[in-house]
Design a protein around this motif. Sequence first.
Motif, PDB file in Angstrom:
ATOM      1  N   ALA B 311       0.834  -1.202   0.000  1.00 43.76           N
ATOM      2  CA  ALA B 311       0.000   0.000   0.000  1.00 43.76           C
ATOM      3  C   ALA B 311       0.869   1.253   0.000  1.00 43.76           C
ATOM      4  CB  ALA B 311      -0.926  -0.026   1.213  1.00 43.76           C
ATOM      5  N   GLY B 312       1.950   1.219   0.768  1.00 45.71           N
ATOM      6  CA  GLY B 312       2.801   2.397   0.886  1.00 45.71           C
ATOM      7  C   GLY B 312       3.456   2.789  -0.433  1.00 45.71           C
ATOM      8  N   VAL B 314       2.390   2.023  -3.518  1.00 44.58           N
ATOM      9  CA  VAL B 314       1.359   2.502  -4.443  1.00 44.58           C
ATOM     10  C   VAL B 314       1.001   3.946  -4.106  1.00 44.58           C
ATOM     11  CG1 VAL B 314      -1.030   2.175  -5.209  1.00 44.58           C
ATOM     12  CG2 VAL B 314       0.456   0.184  -4.856  1.00 44.58           C
ATOM     13  N   TYR B 315       0.872   4.199  -2.818  1.00 42.67           N
ATOM     14  CA  TYR B 315       0.571   5.559  -2.376  1.00 42.67           C
ATOM     15  C   TYR B 315       1.642   6.550  -2.842  1.00 42.67           C
ATOM     16  CZ  TYR B 315       0.705   9.586   0.662  1.00 42.67           C
ATOM     17  OH  TYR B 315       0.790  10.866   1.118  1.00 42.67           O
ATOM     18  N   GLU B 316       2.898   6.215  -2.609  1.00 45.78           N
ATOM     19  CA  GLU B 316       3.970   7.160  -2.940  1.00 45.78           C
ATOM     20  C   GLU B 316       4.101   7.383  -4.447  1.00 45.78           C
ATOM     21  OE1 GLU B 316       7.450   5.889  -0.806  1.00 45.78           O
ATOM     22  OE2 GLU B 316       6.432   6.137   1.125  1.00 45.78           O
ATOM     23  N   LEU B 318       1.685   7.153  -6.662  1.00 44.47           N
ATOM     24  CA  LEU B 318       0.560   7.989  -7.097  1.00 44.47           C
ATOM     25  C   LEU B 318       0.724   9.422  -6.619  1.00 44.47           C
ATOM     26  CD1 LEU B 318      -2.442   5.537  -6.575  1.00 44.47           C
ATOM     27  CD2 LEU B 318      -1.468   6.299  -8.745  1.00 44.47           C
ATOM     28  N   ARG B 319       1.192   9.575  -5.403  1.00 46.12           N
ATOM     29  CA  ARG B 319       1.403  10.922  -4.866  1.00 46.12           C
ATOM     30  C   ARG B 319       2.373  11.704  -5.756  1.00 46.12           C
ATOM     31  NH1 ARG B 319       5.070  10.745   0.199  1.00 46.12           N
ATOM     32  NH2 ARG B 319       6.504  10.325  -1.514  1.00 46.12           N
TER      33      ARG B 319
END
Lengths: 414, 414
Positions: B311-312, B314-316, B318-319
Motif C-alpha cells: 500500500a505504501g 502505491v501511495y507514494e 501515485l502521490r
Amino acid sequence: MRDWATTDTGPATVQVMTAGGAGRPGAPAQGYDAVVVGGGTIGLTCAWRMARRGLHVAVVDPEPGRGASWVAAGMLAPVTEVHYTEERLVALTMASARRWPSFAVELEADAGSAIAYRTCGTLVVDGDDDDRAWSDELYRFQRSLGLDVERLNGRRVRQLEPNIAPGVRSGLLANGDHQVQTRRLVTALLAAGTARGVQWHRFPATAIDVAGGTVRGVEVNGESLWAPVVVLAAGCWSGSIPGVPAGVVPPVRPVKGQILRLAGEARRILLQRSVRGLVQGSSVYLVPRADGTVVIGATVEERGFDTTVTAGAVYELLRDARRVVPGVAELELVEARAGLRPGSPDNAPVVGATTVSGLVLATGHYRNGILLSPLTADAVAAVVAGEEVPPEMAPFTPARFGPARPASSATATL
Amino acid sequence: MRDWATTDTGPATVQVMTAGGAGRPGAPAQGYDAVVVGGGTIGLTCAWRMARRGLHVAVVDPEPGRGASWVAAGMLAPVTEVHYTEERLVALTMASARRWPSFAVELEADAGSAIAYRTCGTLVVDGDDDDRAWSDELYRFQRSLGLDVERLNGRRVRQLEPNIAPGVRSGLLANGDHQVQTRRLVTALLAAGTARGVQWHRFPATAIDVAGGTVRGVEVNGESLWAPVVVLAAGCWSGSIPGVPAGVVPPVRPVKGQILRLAGEARRILLQRSVRGLVQGSSVYLVPRADGTVVIGATVEERGFDTTVTAGAVYELLRDARRVVPGVAELELVEARAGLRPGSPDNAPVVGATTVSGLVLATGHYRNGILLSPLTADAVAAVVAGEEVPPEMAPFTPARFGPARPASSATATL
C-alpha cells in the motif's frame, strides 16, 4: 399469505405452460409465490426470509452476491454513520442493528457456514483540531439521540489501538457498531436460500410483467416466472427494469464507492476494531478482519453507472488511511474495486408496497444495505404476508416520493 | 564458433543419450550449441542473436518473459538515468542506445510483430527550487559528458506537455531517451527466437553442469541439455542456480521495483513523451503509450526476493505522479506489480566469460536491462564466437569482482 394462494397461477410449485398472457406466446413459464429481482444482500435476505416462512421463492440475478455487496466493507454502523443521516433513519438503523445477533445465528444455522459477525465496536479518531471540533458536534448529536458513544483522549485511543497515528489526540468509541464479512454473508445467504428451497435464475430480468395494475411475474431468459408477488431489490439498477409503470419506478441512482483490500498477517493484527478517521474534513474507514486483512473505504461519487477504479481515489484512500494508521503502508494491496450503492432522493431506503398490487420495493439502501438487510427482509416478508411492517420501517415507504401513492395501506394493496 | 564444434558432445543438433557424466544415469539428454538459462529480455535477446548466427540454442525458463521484463516500463534512458551511474556506464548505455534502431527493425522483421519502439524523448521536470538545484547539477554533468540535453523554462515545458502541473517551473529535455513496450518486446523475442529455431524448455534450471573447469550443459526437468556454452542470464536469480563454482557465482541480488499501469483513452493522450519528475527529492517517471496507458514507476527497494505490492509504495508512486501530472488521477488503475531487478555490487552489468570454460554471464543489468539488451547480446555472441566484445562492454567483465578472474582473455577461456 392468503392472497397469492388464490391467484390464477395455480399451486405455486407447479410448472405451468402459458399460451399467452404475460409471456411470449408459447414460452415456458414457472410459478412461484414470490420472485425477487436482484440477488444482492437485500434481495438474498428477502428471498431467504420469505422461504423460511414457507413461500416458494425465486431470485433473478445474473451474478447473485456480486454487486455492491461484494465490494462493501461490511460495517454495521448505526452510531458512527449517524452524521450522514437523520433521526428517523437512526431509529431504523438501530432497530436493524438489534436484529443482527439473532439474524446472524439463524443465517449461519441455515447456511452451515460462518459469516464472521464481530461485535468489536468502532473507534472514530480525529485528525486535527478542526476535525475534533466536527467530531465534538457528532458526539453531542449522538448523545442527544441516546446512542452509546464515549469520548476518548489520545492516550485512551492508543490503549485501545496502539497502531493509531501518534498525532491523534482524541476519539469516540461506539461499542454498538459492529462488522460482518460481506463476502461470507452473501455466500451464506445463497446457501441458506438453497437450503430453504429458493430457486436461482442466473440471468438478467428482462421485464417485470404488470397487467391491470397487478404484477404478474418476471421475464427472464425468454421464460415467464409467474408470481403474485415481485420484490424489486436490484440496488441501483432498480429503476432500470422494464415493465414497471412510470410513477412506480423507484427513484434510485448509482453512488460510486471505491474500496481497497489490504492483506496482512493473522499474527500481526494492525487493528482490533473498525476505525473511522476524519482527516482534514475527509472521511476514511479501516475495517480489520481476523486474518489480518484491512478493508479501506470508501469514496462517495456521483458518476452514474461507472465502476472504474481511478488512480486518484486509490491515492486519496491510501493517503487518509496512512494518516490514521501509518502501518497500513506495509500491508499488501490485493484489491481495488468500485461498487455502486443505490442512492435515493433522501438517501434512505425505499421499502414497501406500491400502487401496483403485488409489487414490493426493497431498494435505495445507500450506505446502509448490509446493516438494514434483516429489518428490510422482515418488513418485506410482513408486507407479503399482509402483516404490519416494523414501525421503524413505516416512514420509508415508496409513497413518500410523490404521486405513486398506494391506494390505501401497504397490506391492502396486495 | 570453432570451439564448440570440437567438444565431445558431438554434433550439436543430434540427440544423445548419456549413461553417466553430467546427467542422471540413463536420463535423456539433448545437445545444443548453447543453452541460455533465463528467458528475460537479456536471455531471450542472447538466444535470438546467437540463433541468427546459426547456433542451435535452447532457453531454459519456466515462464519466459514473465520476470522483471514483464514489469519494466521500457524506458531506454541513457541520458536521464545518468545520475545513478558513472561515466563508463554512460558510454555503455549510449552504445546500446545507438544499436536500438537497427535492433528494433531486425527484431520486428524476425518476429513479424511490432514492439512499439518510440523515439519520443524524455522530459525531466523539477518539483521545486531544491529539486531544480539538483537537476542543474545533473544538467551540468550531462553536458560535460557531451549528452544531448536541453534546459527548459516552465513555459517551454508546458508547450511540450500541457498536462504538466502548473507549479513546474523548469525542466530538461533529453531527445535521445526513448521507450519500448516491454511486453511486446518479450513477445517479439519469443517469436523471433522460435523463427530462428530456438528451443524452449519451460522448467526451472535445476543445475548447471560443470566438470573439470568446463561447462557441460544444464539440468532441467530430469533431462540433461548438453552444450559447450551456457549463458547464465537469470536476472536476480543468476546467483541461485546450483552447480556454478563458488568463485564464479555472479554477485547479484534482487532490487525490488513496484510499478503501476493506468489505462487512459487513445483520443485523450495525457503525455506525448516519457516524463521524469524529481519531487521533493523523490524520483518518479511516467511513460505514456499510444493507447492512452501510462506506466508509473518505480520504487527501488532492498527487500530480498519479495514481490509484494505494498500500500505504501502505491501511495507514494501515485502521490509523486499526481504532483507532476495531476491528470493521472482521472485514469483507471489497472495494475500494480512488483519486479526484481538484478543488482550487482556496482549496479552495473556483469557480462562476459568466466573461469569456467564455456560459462558466460549476462546478468546484473539493474535498471538498464531493456536498454542494454542489444549490446549485451552482441557481446555474448561475440564471446561465444571467439570475437572481440564491443569495447564499451569490456569493463563489465565478471572478472572485476574478485578472485574468479578468467585465466586470460575472455575469448581464450572458451
